[in-house]
Structure formats: structure tokens, C-alpha cells
Scaffold this motif. Sequence first.
Motif, mmCIF file in Angstrom:
data_model
loop_
_atom_site.group_PDB
_atom_site.id
_atom_site.type_symbol
_atom_site.label_atom_id
_atom_site.label_comp_id
_atom_site.label_asym_id
_atom_site.label_seq_id
_atom_site.Cartn_x
_atom_site.Cartn_y
_atom_site.Cartn_z
ATOM 1 N N PHE A 1 5.095 -2.738 4.203
ATOM 2 C CA PHE A 1 4.381 -2.604 5.469
ATOM 3 C C PHE A 1 2.923 -3.048 5.396
ATOM 4 C CE2 PHE A 1 7.484 1.063 5.266
ATOM 5 C CZ PHE A 1 8.541 0.335 5.800
ATOM 6 N N TYR A 2 2.656 -4.064 4.561
ATOM 7 C CA TYR A 2 1.347 -4.713 4.476
ATOM 8 C C TYR A 2 1.456 -6.096 5.114
ATOM 9 C CZ TYR A 2 -0.701 -1.471 0.999
ATOM 10 O OH TYR A 2 -1.232 -0.382 0.352
ATOM 11 N N PHE A 3 0.333 -6.608 5.611
ATOM 12 C CA PHE A 3 0.292 -7.985 6.097
ATOM 13 C C PHE A 3 0.431 -8.943 4.915
ATOM 14 C CE2 PHE A 3 -2.339 -6.247 9.712
ATOM 15 C CZ PHE A 3 -1.493 -6.640 10.742
ATOM 16 N N VAL B 1 4.717 -9.048 8.194
ATOM 17 C CA VAL B 1 4.568 -7.759 7.520
ATOM 18 C C VAL B 1 5.739 -7.599 6.551
ATOM 19 C CG1 VAL B 1 4.467 -5.251 7.819
ATOM 20 C CG2 VAL B 1 3.403 -6.761 9.525
ATOM 21 N N GLN C 1 8.574 -5.997 4.436
ATOM 22 C CA GLN C 1 9.412 -4.837 4.729
ATOM 23 C C GLN C 1 10.011 -4.183 3.487
ATOM 24 O OE1 GLN C 1 9.914 -3.722 8.178
ATOM 25 N NE2 GLN C 1 8.080 -4.997 8.116
ATOM 26 N N THR D 1 7.079 -2.893 14.002
ATOM 27 C CA THR D 1 7.211 -2.614 12.572
ATOM 28 C C THR D 1 6.370 -1.417 12.184
ATOM 29 O OG1 THR D 1 7.008 -3.579 10.355
ATOM 30 C CG2 THR D 1 5.273 -4.120 11.932
ATOM 31 N N LEU E 1 3.417 -0.201 9.684
ATOM 32 C CA LEU E 1 2.268 -0.906 9.116
ATOM 33 C C LEU E 1 1.342 0.115 8.472
ATOM 34 C CD1 LEU E 1 1.205 -3.833 8.991
ATOM 35 C CD2 LEU E 1 0.138 -3.460 11.189
ATOM 36 N N ALA F 1 -5.943 -7.838 9.082
ATOM 37 C CA ALA F 1 -5.806 -7.425 7.682
ATOM 38 C C ALA F 1 -7.168 -7.160 7.060
ATOM 39 C CB ALA F 1 -5.088 -8.512 6.890
ATOM 40 N N GLN G 1 -3.909 -4.386 4.323
ATOM 41 C CA GLN G 1 -3.673 -3.229 5.188
ATOM 42 C C GLN G 1 -4.251 -3.503 6.574
ATOM 43 O OE1 GLN G 1 -5.794 -0.477 2.687
ATOM 44 N NE2 GLN G 1 -3.888 0.432 1.930
ATOM 45 N N ALA G 2 -3.755 -2.765 7.571
ATOM 46 C CA ALA G 2 -4.190 -2.960 8.953
ATOM 47 C C ALA G 2 -5.468 -2.187 9.262
ATOM 48 C CB ALA G 2 -3.086 -2.517 9.905
ATOM 49 N N ILE H 1 4.058 -6.488 16.455
ATOM 50 C CA ILE H 1 3.627 -7.757 15.862
ATOM 51 C C ILE H 1 3.414 -8.762 16.986
ATOM 52 C CG2 ILE H 1 4.232 -9.653 14.323
ATOM 53 C CD1 ILE H 1 5.994 -7.678 12.788
#
Length: 127
Positions: free
Chosen positions: A28-30, A51, A53, A71, A73, A87, A92-93, A121
Motif C-alpha cells: 500500500f505504498y506508491f 500502489v 498491493q 485502494t 494506502l 508520495a 507513503q501518502a 486512485i
Amino acid sequence: MAFEQTLRTVGLPAASDLTSGGTVNPQFYFVTTNASGQITFTGAGAVADGVVQDKPNAQGVEAEVAILGITKLVTGAAVTAGDPLMANASGQAITATAGNFVRARALASSAGAGVIIPALILGPYKM
């Protein structure tokens, strides 16, 4: 509570073991695709391709990358529901700032870093 709904995903190989380097759970990271067609964590304010998964644990291992839909995140700081997200240096968001690329919109708030939230997204655009 984090949730996800129908996602459009693609399979892309990892550029390295994305579970190393202090990132215990890279889900769940960009991520961004490099010149070799492999994914790496997106740098601060850069264009994210999606992202990740799952947890690719070696170079060349195929990762599932969400490119459209809702998703989960991981946040890198506090965010508010409705914030456009970009990012940070770790992928991370965080709340987007001027001059950076937005890739998602927060569908819930988080009080700080390391919280998993639902996010929509979006097609990338520059703030």
C-alpha cells in the motif's frame, strides 16, 4: 477503517527486495516504474504509477500494482478525508503541495504516519 473496492491492477516486476531497507511491510505504498520496467518506491512529489498491493521480496518478483479504483494506502503524516495525496520520500501518502504530482484522494482521515486509509486512485496531475 481502511477498505478497498474493485481495483484495476497490473503485474510488474520489482527492481529489488521491497521488504528490505527498513520497510517491513511495503504494501500500500506508491510505486513508480523505472527505465527497466521494474517498480521502486515513488520519490517525494514524483509521479506514481500506482500502489503496490503485495510484498515482492526479490528483484524480478512480480508485484500487483493497483492503477485505478479504491485502494488501501499507508500515510506518511496526518491527512484529512478529501485531501489530494502525493508520495513522500518513502512512497507513503501525504497531503499534496504545490508543484508536486497528485495520484490519489484520501477517503478517510489519519492522525499520523503509518496509518492505512482508503484512497481513490486518480490519474496523475500536477498541483
